[in-house]
Design a protein around this motif. Structure first.
Motif, PDB file in Angstrom:
ATOM      1  N   LYS A  80     -10.680  -1.588  -2.313  1.00 22.21           N
ATOM      2  CA  LYS A  80      -9.471  -2.350  -2.512  1.00 22.21           C
ATOM      3  C   LYS A  80      -8.953  -2.347  -3.862  1.00 22.21           C
ATOM      4  O   LYS A  80      -7.801  -2.013  -4.281  1.00 22.21           O
ATOM      5  CB  LYS A  80      -9.412  -3.927  -2.415  1.00 22.21           C
ATOM      6  N   PHE A 128      -5.544  -0.350  -5.056  1.00 22.95           N
ATOM      7  CA  PHE A 128      -4.766  -1.006  -6.147  1.00 22.95           C
ATOM      8  C   PHE A 128      -4.312  -0.105  -7.231  1.00 22.95           C
ATOM      9  O   PHE A 128      -3.140  -0.011  -7.583  1.00 22.95           O
ATOM     10  CB  PHE A 128      -5.518  -2.113  -6.619  1.00 22.95           C
ATOM     11  N   LYS A 188       4.488  -1.662  -5.330  1.00 20.37           N
ATOM     12  CA  LYS A 188       3.875  -2.776  -5.265  1.00 20.37           C
ATOM     13  C   LYS A 188       2.445  -2.901  -4.922  1.00 20.37           C
ATOM     14  O   LYS A 188       2.190  -2.354  -3.980  1.00 20.37           O
ATOM     15  CB  LYS A 188       4.847  -3.821  -4.410  1.00 20.37           C
ATOM     16  N   ARG A 244      -0.884  -4.748  -3.655  1.00 18.13           N
ATOM     17  CA  ARG A 244      -1.101  -5.988  -3.016  1.00 18.13           C
ATOM     18  C   ARG A 244      -2.440  -6.549  -3.745  1.00 18.13           C
ATOM     19  O   ARG A 244      -3.058  -6.113  -4.545  1.00 18.13           O
ATOM     20  CB  ARG A 244      -1.829  -5.766  -1.583  1.00 18.13           C
ATOM     21  N   SER A 245      -2.864  -7.711  -3.211  1.00 19.19           N
ATOM     22  CA  SER A 245      -4.024  -8.472  -3.729  1.00 19.19           C
ATOM     23  C   SER A 245      -5.328  -7.852  -3.528  1.00 19.19           C
ATOM     24  O   SER A 245      -5.504  -6.758  -2.870  1.00 19.19           O
ATOM     25  CB  SER A 245      -4.202  -9.855  -3.261  1.00 19.19           C
TER      26      SER A 245
END
Length: 118
Positions: free
Chosen positions: A52, A56, A65, A67-68
């Motif tokens: 992730k 990112f 954009k 995401r978390s």
């Protein structure tokens, strides 16, 4: 990032092999099985976090954009480990599972200390 993850993964596999030997050759089967459960989920969480963070970073670099980082999914995996330990107390103990869940963070710190001067 990938090299760091591979190094940390190798250290965790060494720990898992030691835990497996402890489970197989000692009378502390519950403790070592709990450490194995926590450490396996910890390794999954580390892999998930690295994946992730890379997504990112790519999103930020492309100006998209971002995401978390998936805090909820990682928390859910830790809760799953605790639920398994509570559901099957004859096989698992909650304290070693919790210690196992913290293994990846300990490995990250040790890896940083070993490689900070390189």
């Amino acid at each position: 990032m990938q090299q760091m993850f591979l190094r940390q993964q190798k250290y965790i596999f060494y720990l898992l092999s030691l835990y497996t030997l402890g489970w197989g050759f000692t009378s502390y089967k519950t403790v070592f099985l709990s450490l194995i459960l926590g450490t396996v989920i910890s390794l999954f969480l580390l892999w998930s976090l690295v994946r992730k963070v890379e997504k990112f970073g790519r999103a930020v670099a492309q100006g998209k954009k971002a995401r978390s980082l998936g805090t909820f999914s990682r928390l859910a995996a830790a809760v799953l480990a605790a639920a398994i330990a509570i559901e099957y107390p004859q096989y698992f103990s909650i304290i070693p599972v919790t210690i196992g869940l913290m293994t990846s963070y300990t490995v990250i710190i040790i890896d940083f200390l070993l490689h900070k001067n390189k």
